[in-house]
Design an enzyme around this catalytic site. Structure first.
Site, PDB file in Angstrom:
ATOM      1  N   CYS A   1       1.030  -1.282  -0.124  1.00 46.60           N
ATOM      2  CA  CYS A   1      -0.089  -0.064  -0.047  1.00 46.60           C
ATOM      3  C   CYS A   1       0.942   1.290   0.019  1.00 46.60           C
ATOM      4  CB  CYS A   1      -0.874  -0.100   1.274  1.00 46.60           C
ATOM      5  SG  CYS A   1      -2.382  -1.179   1.299  1.00 46.60           S
TER       6      CYS A   1
ATOM      7  N   ARG B   1      -8.012  -4.304  -3.098  1.00 44.57           N
ATOM      8  CA  ARG B   1      -7.609  -3.196  -3.931  1.00 44.57           C
ATOM      9  C   ARG B   1      -8.074  -3.000  -5.022  1.00 44.57           C
ATOM     10  NH1 ARG B   1      -2.534  -2.681  -1.603  1.00 44.57           N
ATOM     11  NH2 ARG B   1      -1.449  -4.534  -0.911  1.00 44.57           N
TER      12      ARG B   1
END
Length: 219
Positions: free
Chosen positions: A54, A131
């Site tokens: 991330c 995601r």
């Protein structure tokens, strides 16, 4: 039956539908999807703050943020972490990666936005968001959605290319072929009648392989 109920509880918005509206707390204060009316939006979720993949993505998203803004497209991030966690993480990114994140990040602690957009997979045993990437146009209609596994970081060049392709389709009424990049030829819509098929083969503005596959240049 239990799995089916979970799927129904986390519906996945579809391309062509109105994007689910929301009001949310972010690292830049409260925002509403209505605030972005008239602009395109790339809304993306990430599993958690202070995680390596991330972190790499946020640095990469910031690198393409200027390109998106030049296309009148805004970025909005999201995870179920708190605003305080987001702020601490952004400060850490600024310190360790010399990158200031200029776009807002939603703190979706109650998972209302994540649930509305189907960002938490029904089979997941945790609460982290996947995601996901949603491209929302200036009329607040969902134009594209992409999901990645937790282990795989996203390709920012493809997200930028996707927005450019969708805007090209809207502006010129065409489609874009595989691996299309700005400046490449575009695909002309298929003919609807035999007469149109005959005419297009003689159209000097088209490069046709056959009646159903023609390309052209655009300005």
């Amino acid at each position: 039956m239990e799995q089916q109920e979970n799927v129904q509880a986390n519906p996945l918005p579809r391309i062509g539908e109105k994007a689910p509206g929301f009001m949310a707390k972010t690292t830049q204060g409260d925002i509403s999807l209505r605030d972005y009316q008239g602009k395109w939006v790339v809304l993306f979720s990430h599993p958690a703050d202070f995680t390596p993949v991330c972190t790499s993505e946020f640095v990469a998203f910031q690198e393409v943020y200027d390109q998106l803004q030049k296309m009148e497209t805004e970025l909005i991030g999201l995870s179920i972490d708190s605003v305080s966690s987001h702020i601490a993480w952004l400060r850490n990114i600024e310190k360790n990666f010399d990158t200031t994140i200029d776009f807002p990040i939603i703190a979706d602690l109650d998972q209302k936005v994540a649930t509305a957009y189907g960002m938490v997979m029904p089979e997941s045993t945790g609460t982290e968001t996947s995601r996901a990437v949603f491209v929302i146009d200036d009329k607040q209609v969902i134009r594209s959605l992409i999901y990645y596994p937790l282990t795989t970081g996203r390709n920012m060049s493809e997200i930028v290319r996707l927005v450019k392709a969708l805007k090209t389709t809207d502006e010129h009424g065409v489609s874009t072929p595989a691996n299309w990049q700005p400046g490449d030829q575009v695909v002309v819509k298929p003919p609807q009648t035999k007469e149109e098929a005959n005419e297009r083969m003689n159209n000097k503005d088209y490069e046709c392989v056959d009646w159903y596959y023609c390309q052209k240049e655009i300005d």
